[in-house]
Every structure is written in C-alpha cells, then in structure tokens.
Design a protein around this motif. Structure first.
Motif, PDB file in Angstrom:
ATOM      1  N   THR A 169       0.827  -1.204   0.000  1.00 41.00           N
ATOM      2  CA  THR A 169       0.000   0.000   0.000  1.00 41.00           C
ATOM      3  C   THR A 169       0.863   1.257   0.000  1.00 41.00           C
ATOM      4  O   THR A 169       0.568   2.230  -0.714  1.00 41.00           O
ATOM      5  CB  THR A 169      -0.931   0.002   1.227  1.00 41.00           C
ATOM      6  N   LEU A 211      -8.315  -2.020  -0.505  1.00 36.30           N
ATOM      7  CA  LEU A 211      -8.023  -3.211   0.289  1.00 36.30           C
ATOM      8  C   LEU A 211      -9.252  -4.097   0.253  1.00 36.30           C
ATOM      9  O   LEU A 211     -10.326  -3.709   0.699  1.00 36.30           O
ATOM     10  CB  LEU A 211      -7.696  -2.818   1.735  1.00 36.30           C
ATOM     11  N   HIS A 212      -9.101  -5.284  -0.302  1.00 35.70           N
ATOM     12  CA  HIS A 212     -10.264  -6.160  -0.427  1.00 35.70           C
ATOM     13  C   HIS A 212      -9.987  -7.499   0.253  1.00 35.70           C
ATOM     14  O   HIS A 212      -8.857  -7.991   0.287  1.00 35.70           O
ATOM     15  CB  HIS A 212     -10.646  -6.364  -1.898  1.00 35.70           C
ATOM     16  N   LYS A 231      -9.077  -5.600   7.406  1.00 36.75           N
ATOM     17  CA  LYS A 231      -8.701  -4.577   6.410  1.00 36.75           C
ATOM     18  C   LYS A 231      -8.475  -3.219   7.077  1.00 36.75           C
ATOM     19  O   LYS A 231      -7.544  -2.496   6.720  1.00 36.75           O
ATOM     20  CB  LYS A 231      -9.794  -4.481   5.341  1.00 36.75           C
ATOM     21  N   ARG A 232      -9.319  -2.887   8.034  1.00 38.59           N
ATOM     22  CA  ARG A 232      -9.123  -1.615   8.738  1.00 38.59           C
ATOM     23  C   ARG A 232      -7.817  -1.634   9.529  1.00 38.59           C
ATOM     24  O   ARG A 232      -7.143  -0.598   9.669  1.00 38.59           O
ATOM     25  CB  ARG A 232     -10.298  -1.341   9.672  1.00 38.59           C
ATOM     26  N   PRO A 245     -14.068   3.295   4.105  1.00 42.40           N
ATOM     27  CA  PRO A 245     -14.385   1.886   4.354  1.00 42.40           C
ATOM     28  C   PRO A 245     -15.697   1.507   3.680  1.00 42.40           C
ATOM     29  O   PRO A 245     -16.631   2.311   3.622  1.00 42.40           O
ATOM     30  CB  PRO A 245     -14.483   1.805   5.884  1.00 42.40           C
ATOM     31  N   THR A 253     -11.801   0.264   1.348  1.00 40.23           N
ATOM     32  CA  THR A 253     -11.920  -1.165   1.653  1.00 40.23           C
ATOM     33  C   THR A 253     -13.239  -1.666   1.098  1.00 40.23           C
ATOM     34  O   THR A 253     -14.202  -0.900   0.929  1.00 40.23           O
ATOM     35  CB  THR A 253     -11.875  -1.435   3.171  1.00 40.23           C
TER      36      THR A 253
END
Length: 330
Positions: A18, A30-31, A38-39, A92, A137
């Motif tokens: 990233t 971000l998947h 992800k957070r 998000p 995300t």
C-alpha cells in the motif's frame, strides 16, 4: 500492544504494498472477506507512513442526511477537504457508494434517500485525474471489478485470512487493548480456545474477526470469558456437545513450561484427571543408558517431568503445542 493502542502484526506485506502505491500517487482498494482485518491494515499504515488522513463514515452520513442532496454535499465536502490538504481519504466499504448511487439506500439503511447524483462516479473521476488519493476497503471486490475501468482508478491489495497460530499471537499481543475495549479480563487460554473453536465450527467466517466476535458476545452475556463459557456459547450456536468442545480445546492447549506445576484451571475446566509418567520407568531407562548404574534421572532444561494426558475410556490424547505470544486485531 500498549494500553489503549492496537499493535498490528502479520500485515507487513499488505502495508508495504500500500505504501508503494501511495508513493506512486496511486489509490488503493483493500479487499478481502469480512473479519480479516482490512481496517487494521490501514491503522498499521498510518503508524509507519505519516501522512494526514480523513475518514468518511458512509453509513453515518446516510442516516444523518435528510435527503440525497445533503448526503452528496457532505461526502463531496470530505473529498474536497482531503484534496486541499493533500490528505489520504479513507473510505471503508466503498461498495456502499455504488449501492446508494443505484438507489438502494432505503433498503440498506431504512431511510428514503435515493442518491442518483453519481457520488461514486465523482469519486472515481477525482482519483483518475489525480486530484485525490484514496484508500478504500470492500467486501465485494468482484462486483466492483465489473465497473468499467475500475482497475484504472484503484490498485487492488488483497488482505488474506490469518492462520490459527497468527490469530492467537495477534490477539494475545493485543490482550490489554481488547480488555479495555471489552471491559473484562482475558486469559491466554480463553483467547486460544476462542480462535480454535471458531476456526473449527464457523468455517464461513474469517479470523481473527470471528474469534473477537465470540469473545465479545460471551463477555456481554456472561460478564467474563473462560473456557467453559466460550464452549457453552459455541455449543448453543452449533449444537455441538460440550464434551466434544472440551476435548477439542484440550488438544490445542499449550503444555505448561514448568517441570513442577500443572495448570489448575485445566482440571477444573475439563473435569479430567492428569497423570505423570511412571518414575520407575524413567529410572530403568536411565539405568540402561548408564551401563546398569543406578543413578537419578537428570532432566534437560527443555524436558518436563510431567506430561499432560487426557484420559478417555480407551485412549489417552496428548496435547499438541500451539505458539502463544503477543499481538493485534481487527
């Protein structure tokens, strides 16, 4: 992790990827499946890559907006502020913007607000023109891939599920942080049991999120977390017998490192008897190695006098060792 602060572990690859994208002025998405953390990747990014960030809570904006115009104005205000300050906009669940744009917000949030003004398209346009850098995300990357040229706007970084051992290490390392968040004390054995039981009986959810959810639910219902309360909650949810859950947890229980102690909690939690190896057999084995001399057995520092076994009707199941150490969360 320190008190009030979450430590991020086992996410170096995702964080470094990233950072490389952001240095190249590329936005990132971000998947991964719900619960993989992800957070937490974004939280770890902020710790090692000091850049101003602005987070947008899409769900809160929708519920607080009187109509679609107010929602669009609020969201675009965040985007313009991030652009002016050269900050990274964190969004998000970016798929919610697309859902709202398609007019499904009343179904998802229970408010009449059909946002057909193109908030999602406006965000992608700003990213494509280089006016905005964004980290988003999503749990639904496949649906976003169907959007024309979406890959030109966001560089995908997949966040995979942690292994059982990594999850145990992560949650143990962030035990103090989790205790502050949950308002109760957590033991290493309770954390280990939560991870192993959820991994065995909730295969469609992801670590470490599902283990944290179990600890939270048990804490809210019981006011504390121990092996028995965790097993009872899993048993109620899955209809698996309590005895079977106890046996599964005991197989993953870490043997005590001390040569003179046994964990009293294990015996009370499982209602089993723990046995030590026959000392006469140890003496005979040492006598044969020393040429028939009768000497006292000498144990190496890494050897334990006692070996935990769980006696059953026909066999003894030996416990296997699980690495237990410090770390992080969702």
């Amino acid at each position: 992790g320190g008190e009030g602060k979450m430590e991020i572990m086992h996410r170096d690859c995702e964080i470094s990827t990233t950072i490389k994208c952001l240095l190249d002025d590329r936005s990132v998405i971000l998947h991964g499946r719900p619960g993989v953390g992800k957070r937490a990747v974004f939280s770890g990014l902020k710790e090692v890559f000091p850049v101003p960030t602005i987070e947008v809570d899409v769900a809160r904006l929708v519920t607080e907006s009187a109509d679609c115009g107010a929602f669009e104005e609020s969201f675009n205000g965040y985007a313009r502020l991030a652009s002016q300050r050269k900050a990274v906009l964190f969004v998000p669940h970016i798929e919610l913007l697309k859902v709202l744009e398609d007019g499904s917000c009343s179904t998802m949030f229970g408010v009449e607000c059909c946002c057909r003004g193109g908030v999602f398209r406006d965000l992608c346009r700003m990213v494509a023109l280089g006016d905005l850098t964004c980290v988003a995300t999503t749990n639904s990357y496949k649906s976003l891939q169907r959007i024309s040229n979406f890959y030109c706007y966001f560089t995908p970084v997949e966040v995979r599920e942690m292994t059982t051992a990594q999850s145990i290490e992560c949650l143990n390392g962030n035990k103090r942080y989790l205790e502050d968040e949950m308002g109760m004390l957590l033991s290493n054995k309770a954390i280990s049991a939560a991870v192993t039981m959820t991994q065995e009986h909730f295969p469609h959810q992801q670590l470490p999120g599902k283990a944290i959810d179990l600890l939270t639910i048990v804490g809210e219902n019981e006011g504390c977390c121990n092996l028995r309360s965790l097993a009872q909650e899993v048993s109620r949810t899955t209809d698996v017998a309590l005895n079977q859950l106890y046996e599964e947890v005991s197989k993953h229980e870490t043997p005590p490192s001390s040569t003179n102690t046994l964990s009293p909690n294990l015996e009370s939690a499982f209602g089993r008897r723990f046995s030590a190896p026959d000392k006469n057999k140890l003496l005979q084995a040492n006598r044969s190695r020393s040429g028939g001399k009768n000497i006292s057995p000498v144990m190496s520092p890494g050897t334990s006098w006692r070996r935990i076994s769980m006696e059953t009707s026909n066999s003894s199941v030996k416990s296997t060792k699980i690495p237990v150490s410090p770390l992080a969360v969702l």
